[in-house]
Design an enzyme around this catalytic site. Structure first.
Site, PDB file in Angstrom:
ATOM      1  N   HIS A 198       0.984  -1.250   0.057  1.00  8.40           N
ATOM      2  CA  HIS A 198       0.036  -0.052   0.009  1.00  8.40           C
ATOM      3  C   HIS A 198       0.973   1.221  -0.014  1.00  8.40           C
ATOM      4  CE1 HIS A 198      -3.092  -2.779   0.612  1.00  8.40           C
ATOM      5  NE2 HIS A 198      -2.822  -3.167   1.880  1.00  8.40           N
ATOM      6  N   HIS A 221      -7.362  -3.927  -1.137  1.00  6.09           N
ATOM      7  CA  HIS A 221      -6.899  -4.933  -1.525  1.00  6.09           C
ATOM      8  C   HIS A 221      -7.772  -5.328  -2.856  1.00  6.09           C
ATOM      9  CE1 HIS A 221      -6.382  -5.190   2.773  1.00  6.09           C
ATOM     10  NE2 HIS A 221      -5.218  -5.406   2.417  1.00  6.09           N
TER      11      HIS A 221
END
Lengths: 194, 335
Positions: free
Chosen positions: B59, B221
């Site tokens: 991330h 995700h």
């Protein structure tokens, strides 16, 4: 876990984020290493070592959940694992998972495998069966429980975001539970043959 | 799978190694593979509340990119898309403690919550006082009764920035936690995926999305939250996202806002600005004013194409904390 790494990743890709097989493989590879390099005396020692290793290597939700399961199991383990002992250990593991993950049966989680497994072991104990028979029955019940998660709607964990779209997919945590108990049953049968 | 990697198992360690080498003026790594974390180059600031966050890798720049003056004291990168285990979180917490306690900023994902919860208990054994704030800004998750609850997504950056400023000005642990909670209560996000990403160790895309389909309401995700719909124009998609966010936040005339348009990693800046343009127009139509803006890749999902829209409602204090100096690898102003 290594043999089933990709199968678990694929189950997790369908309703999660695809890391479960990798995490379980990493955790149990570490467990194998620890068991070979550490002196353990009791069943409880072995289970506690597994718990600590999983907690410190798996990560994600599976790490704390399996870690807690093995930790509670280690506290419940006696000196021998007869059928009642197996049932005690599995019940303690189930209790730990429920306490940590706050999931109920039919939420489409590993509880759907641990629950039937612990009941099956208890049934064998009540019927006067052996420890090996209890583990075997638990493994079969866990596998059936994992299969039975397929039509369920997920209400906990990552898959819960899919809601109705989680239907038709097997829960990866329930499946890895079935794999673990299947390995335990195989080891128990081998131990019995001596 | 084509990726600029050497070994799927080494992605996190090698990436962190490069990160700390590139930003050696700001950060250091623990250097311990089993307890890997990134912390401020100068160590814990004495008397200041420490801020620790973390989660699965993939991330970036979240979270290590936000370690530095005015923001985080330490960040714990787990394996890709997998929350870190308690051990490195405890180590980071101890390292971040300047004697005034540590705030854990945790995104509401089951794995992150469980591991940080365990770590907080273990850190207390090391005599570090820990308070945790759970970020759950994602409005895509509608019914929290039957899910794990709203996820923590791009709003996390604003929680970290503003709570970081409160810690920097000398607020105590309770006050910093209260500010973080206030930001969380006033921030909402929603995202869209146009394509999936490929996790290095899985080697194939994390989910299947047809060429003409998009997934609305994704988490970081790519996991879904609302619906899969046919591809649409940027304005239509932005309207869906912004409307859900602004309705949930009950944006009203006169509100002062931060608008964050976040890229998921695979979308060019030009497209993010197209989204920003429409999101801003829609907010202004509601009579709100966009006081501060961020457009770029802040909370990504590897190379996934897509974006998220985040709106934070400001008050005078939150605005001044937002404007306070920050100097990190991924965010810098006033310092």
């Amino acid at each position: 876990m290594r043999q089933n790494r990709m199968a678990l990743i694929d189950l997790d890709r369908a309703i999660g984020d695809g890391d479960h097989g990798e995490n379980m493989d990493r955790g149990f590879t570490a467990v194998l290493g620890k068991l070979q390099s550490t002196e353990t005396e009791t069943i409880g020692d072995v289970l506690a070592l597994v718990a600590k290793t999983l907690m410190s290597t798996v990560g994600g939700a599976a790490g704390p959940l399996y870690g807690t399961a093995y930790l509670r199991a280690s506290k419940a383990a006696g000196t021998t694992l007869d059928a009642a002992g197996v049932a005690d250990v599995l019940e303690a593991a189930l209790g730990g998972i429920v306490a940590r993950g706050k999931a109920d049966r039919e939420d489409k989680t590993m509880v759907d495998a641990w629950g039937p497994a612990s009941e099956a072991a208890r049934d064998v104990a009540r019927a006067g069966g052996s420890g090996v028979e209890a583990v075997q029955a638990a493994a079969e019940a866990a596998q059936a429980g994992a299969v039975a998660t397929e039509p369920l709607t997920a209400r906990k964990g990552r898959a819960s975001y899919l809601g109705a779209r989680s239907v038709g997919h097997r829960d990866p945590g329930a499946q890895s539970t079935a794999l673990l108990l299947d390995a335990a049953a195989a080891a128990a049968r081998e131990g019995e043959r001596g | 799978m084509k990726k600029l990697i050497n070994d799927p198992q080494a992605v996190v360690a090698e990436s962190v190694e490069g990160f700390v080498a590139a930003h050696a003026d700001l950060v250091v790594s623990s250097g311990d593979e089993e307890k890997l974390f990134v912390s401020r180059a100068g160590g814990a600031v004495s008397g200041k509340v420490g801020l620790v966050s973390g989660g699965g890798s993939g991330h970036e720049p979240l979270h290590a990119g936000f370690v530095g003056l005015g923001m985080l004291d330490a960040a714990v990168p787990g394996a890709v898309f997998t929350s870190p285990t308690p051990d490195p979180i405890v180590a980071a917490t101890v390292a971040a403690d300047g004697g005034a306690g540590v705030l854990h900023i945790v995104k509401n994902y089951t794995g992150d919550v469980l591991n940080f919860e365990t770590a907080a208990e273990l850190a207390e054994l090391e005599d570090v006082t820990v308070t945790s704030v759970i970020v759950d800004d994602d409005v895509a998750v509608q019914d929290s009764l039957y899910t794990a609850g709203r996820r923590g997504v791009a709003g996390t950056v604003l929680v970290e920035k503003i709570a970081g400023a409160a810690a920097e000005r000398g607020d105590d642990l309770e006050a910093v936690a209260a500010i973080a909670t206030r930001v969380n209560e006033n921030v909402r996000s929603m995202g869209v995926a146009l394509t999936a990403c490929t996790v290095p160790h899985a080697g194939k895309p994390s989910f299947d999305l047809a060429e003409d389909e998009i997934e609305i309401g994704i988490g970081i995700h790519g996991e879904p939250g609302r619906e899969r719909i046919p591809a649409a124009s940027a304005d239509e998609i932005t309207e869906r996202l912004l409307t859900a966010v602004a309705d949930d936040l009950q944006v009203a005339s006169g509100d002062r806002l931060v608008l964050l348009v976040n890229g998921m990693g695979g979308t060019p800046a030009s497209e993010l600005y197209i989204v920003y343009r429409q999101a801003r127009a829609l907010l202004e139509q509601r009579g709100a004013s966009v006081e501060r803006s961020l457009v770029g890749n802040y909370v990504t999902s590897l190379e996934m194409q897509g974006a998220s829209v985040t709106v934070l409602r400001l008050d005078d204090e939150l605005l001044s904390l937002y404007d306070a100096p920050v100097h990190t690898a991924a965010l810098r102003w006033g310092a």
